[in-house]
Write a protein that holds these residues in place. Structure first.
Motif, PDB file in Angstrom:
ATOM      1  N   ILE A   1     -10.597  -3.467  -3.627  1.00  0.00           N
ATOM      2  CA  ILE A   1     -11.321  -3.902  -2.429  1.00  0.00           C
ATOM      3  C   ILE A   1     -11.572  -2.782  -1.429  1.00  0.00           C
ATOM      4  N   ASN A   2     -11.299  -1.520  -1.820  1.00  0.00           N
ATOM      5  CA  ASN A   2     -11.514  -0.384  -0.921  1.00  0.00           C
ATOM      6  C   ASN A   2     -10.912  -0.630   0.460  1.00  0.00           C
ATOM      7  N   PRO A   3      -9.596  -0.770   0.537  1.00  0.00           N
ATOM      8  CA  PRO A   3      -8.961  -1.130   1.808  1.00  0.00           C
ATOM      9  C   PRO A   3      -9.132  -0.058   2.874  1.00  0.00           C
ATOM     10  N   THR A   4      -9.097  -0.504   4.125  1.00  0.00           N
ATOM     11  CA  THR A   4      -9.130   0.429   5.244  1.00  0.00           C
ATOM     12  C   THR A   4      -7.900   1.328   5.217  1.00  0.00           C
ATOM     13  N   ARG A   5      -6.742   0.704   4.960  1.00  0.00           N
ATOM     14  CA  ARG A   5      -5.506   1.464   4.782  1.00  0.00           C
ATOM     15  C   ARG A   5      -4.468   0.566   4.129  1.00  0.00           C
ATOM     16  N   ILE A   6      -3.442   1.200   3.562  1.00  0.00           N
ATOM     17  CA  ILE A   6      -2.314   0.476   2.983  1.00  0.00           C
ATOM     18  C   ILE A   6      -1.052   0.976   3.667  1.00  0.00           C
ATOM     19  N   VAL A   7      -0.317   0.053   4.263  1.00  0.00           N
ATOM     20  CA  VAL A   7       0.917   0.383   4.953  1.00  0.00           C
ATOM     21  C   VAL A   7       2.096  -0.026   4.077  1.00  0.00           C
ATOM     22  N   CYS A   8       3.051   0.877   3.923  1.00  0.00           N
ATOM     23  CA  CYS A   8       4.257   0.588   3.149  1.00  0.00           C
ATOM     24  C   CYS A   8       5.454   0.551   4.094  1.00  0.00           C
ATOM     25  N   ASN A   9       6.183  -0.559   4.100  1.00  0.00           N
ATOM     26  CA  ASN A   9       7.396  -0.729   4.894  1.00  0.00           C
ATOM     27  C   ASN A   9       8.603  -0.682   3.954  1.00  0.00           C
ATOM     28  N   ILE A  10       9.626   0.054   4.328  1.00  0.00           N
ATOM     29  CA  ILE A  10      10.818   0.174   3.478  1.00  0.00           C
ATOM     30  C   ILE A  10      12.070  -0.119   4.293  1.00  0.00           C
ATOM     31  N   LEU A  11      12.931  -0.961   3.743  1.00  0.00           N
ATOM     32  CA  LEU A  11      14.281  -1.180   4.247  1.00  0.00           C
ATOM     33  C   LEU A  11      15.221  -0.662   3.166  1.00  0.00           C
ATOM     34  N   GLU A  12      16.055   0.288   3.497  1.00  0.00           N
ATOM     35  CA  GLU A  12      16.785   1.070   2.504  1.00  0.00           C
ATOM     36  C   GLU A  12      17.516   0.209   1.480  1.00  0.00           C
ATOM     37  N   ASN A  13      17.117   0.394   0.205  1.00  0.00           N
ATOM     38  CA  ASN A  13      17.727  -0.272  -0.954  1.00  0.00           C
ATOM     39  C   ASN A  13      17.642  -1.795  -0.899  1.00  0.00           C
ATOM     40  N   ARG A  14      16.777  -2.326  -0.007  1.00  0.00           N
ATOM     41  CA  ARG A  14      16.710  -3.786   0.122  1.00  0.00           C
ATOM     42  C   ARG A  14      15.309  -4.368   0.052  1.00  0.00           C
TER      43      ARG A  14
ATOM     44  N   VAL B   1      10.802  -3.544  -0.160  1.00  0.00           N
ATOM     45  CA  VAL B   1       9.553  -2.779  -0.111  1.00  0.00           C
ATOM     46  C   VAL B   1       8.429  -3.776   0.108  1.00  0.00           C
ATOM     47  N   HIS B   2       7.690  -3.551   1.175  1.00  0.00           N
ATOM     48  CA  HIS B   2       6.618  -4.464   1.574  1.00  0.00           C
ATOM     49  C   HIS B   2       5.362  -3.642   1.796  1.00  0.00           C
ATOM     50  N   CYS B   3       4.285  -3.961   1.065  1.00  0.00           N
ATOM     51  CA  CYS B   3       3.025  -3.226   1.199  1.00  0.00           C
ATOM     52  C   CYS B   3       1.964  -4.138   1.797  1.00  0.00           C
ATOM     53  N   PHE B   4       1.275  -3.624   2.786  1.00  0.00           N
ATOM     54  CA  PHE B   4       0.298  -4.372   3.571  1.00  0.00           C
ATOM     55  C   PHE B   4      -1.072  -3.725   3.333  1.00  0.00           C
ATOM     56  N   VAL B   5      -1.954  -4.408   2.614  1.00  0.00           N
ATOM     57  CA  VAL B   5      -3.294  -3.899   2.330  1.00  0.00           C
ATOM     58  C   VAL B   5      -4.240  -4.460   3.388  1.00  0.00           C
TER      59      VAL B   5
END
Length: 283
Positions: A248-261, A263-267
């Motif tokens: 979908i040619n996203p504007t941006r993809i944000v990756c959120n990380i909580l250590e060892n618990r 991974v959340h990606c926001f397209v």
């Protein structure tokens, strides 16, 4: 009794909806389509994600896609939740890419269906239509709570990922080395993908990326040192699947990380957002 009718007349809207559904079909065999008067949601919940482990939430503003749209549900919010095979919907939408119009409605043809009528403009002014009947299962109201919008994870670092083509290439080179991928990021704009085995350790680092600020979403254990890398280990095939699915040619993809618990990606795109919750693999 529930009713749903919609019409798409704009080729751009048809094409974009087709790309969204094609993206989902690459990571989810089935999904729940949640229809409300204002929005359209595609959801892969915990219960549905048992095989892949990946949860997905996609939110579309219906007015950006549909020229006519009407939903009549059983509850006061007029919601309809139905489960369908994602590839069947994707295949039907692909046949509509050159259509002059697409009509959708709920029908009952021996079994409940989402019926899609695709109108093609033929030669000499004659139109022809193709009808797709996609079997559906209405989701009982007692399960509706599973398909509400998931809360934003409380993360330690949030970072905008590098261009998809570049990141795909980096991850593809690592697939033959390990089944697992370590994702790491810090609050100084650095992001790494890494594999570690008994014999080799290979890392690719990206710098000068943006660290977006999202209110009320930062975990209490936010690192004091902005250079500190927060890491999580994921299945490399699942992360590669997520990267390959984006059409979908996203504007941006944000990756959120909580250590060892977590991974959340926001397209993010102008008229939609798509969330992926990728399961973490503990050593």
């Amino acid at each position: 009794m529930v009713r749903f009718r919609a019409k798409l007349l704009d080729a751009t809207g048809i094409t974009h909806l087709s790309r969204v559904v094609s993206t989902l079909s690459k990571v989810a065999k089935t999904c729940v389509l949640r229809l409300t008067p204002d929005k359209v949601f595609f959801v892969l919940s915990d219960r549905m994600a048992q095989s892949s482990g990946m949860r997905i939430w996609c939110n579309l503003d219906q007015s950006n896609f549909f020229d006519e749209y009407r939903v009549e549900g059983r509850d006061e919010r007029h919601q309809i939740l139905l489960e369908l095979v994602t590839e069947q919907l994707s295949r039907a939408l692909r046949t509509a890419l050159t259509a002059s119009s697409v009509k959708m409605k709920l029908t009952n043809k021996h079994t409940p269906c989402l019926t899609m009528e695709v109108i093609m403009q033929g030669s000499a002014g004659h139109n022809r239509s193709v009808t797709h009947d996609i079997p559906i299962t209405l989701v009982p109201t007692k399960f509706w709570c599973e398909y509400e919008e998931p809360p934003m994870p409380r993360y330690q670092v949030s970072i905008c990922l590098p261009p998809l083509k570049t990141l795909r290439h980096a991850v593809d080179r690592l697939k033959n080395l390990s089944n697992y991928l370590i994702l790491s990021a810090n609050n100084s704009g650095s992001f790494t993908v890494e594999v570690e085995t008994d014999d080799v350790s290979v890392r690719t680092q990206f710098k000068d990326l943006d660290n977006p600020v999202v209110e009320n979403c930062t975990a209490s254990e936010h690192p004091d040192d902005p250079e500190y890398f927060v890491s999580a280990r994921v299945d490399i095939r699942k992360f590669g699947q997520f990267l390959q699915a984006q059409l979908i040619n996203p504007t941006r993809i944000v990756c959120n990380i909580l250590e060892n618990r977590a991974v959340h990606c926001f397209v993010l795109h102008d008229d939609m957002h798509l969330q992926y919750f990728i399961p973490v693999v503990i050593r």
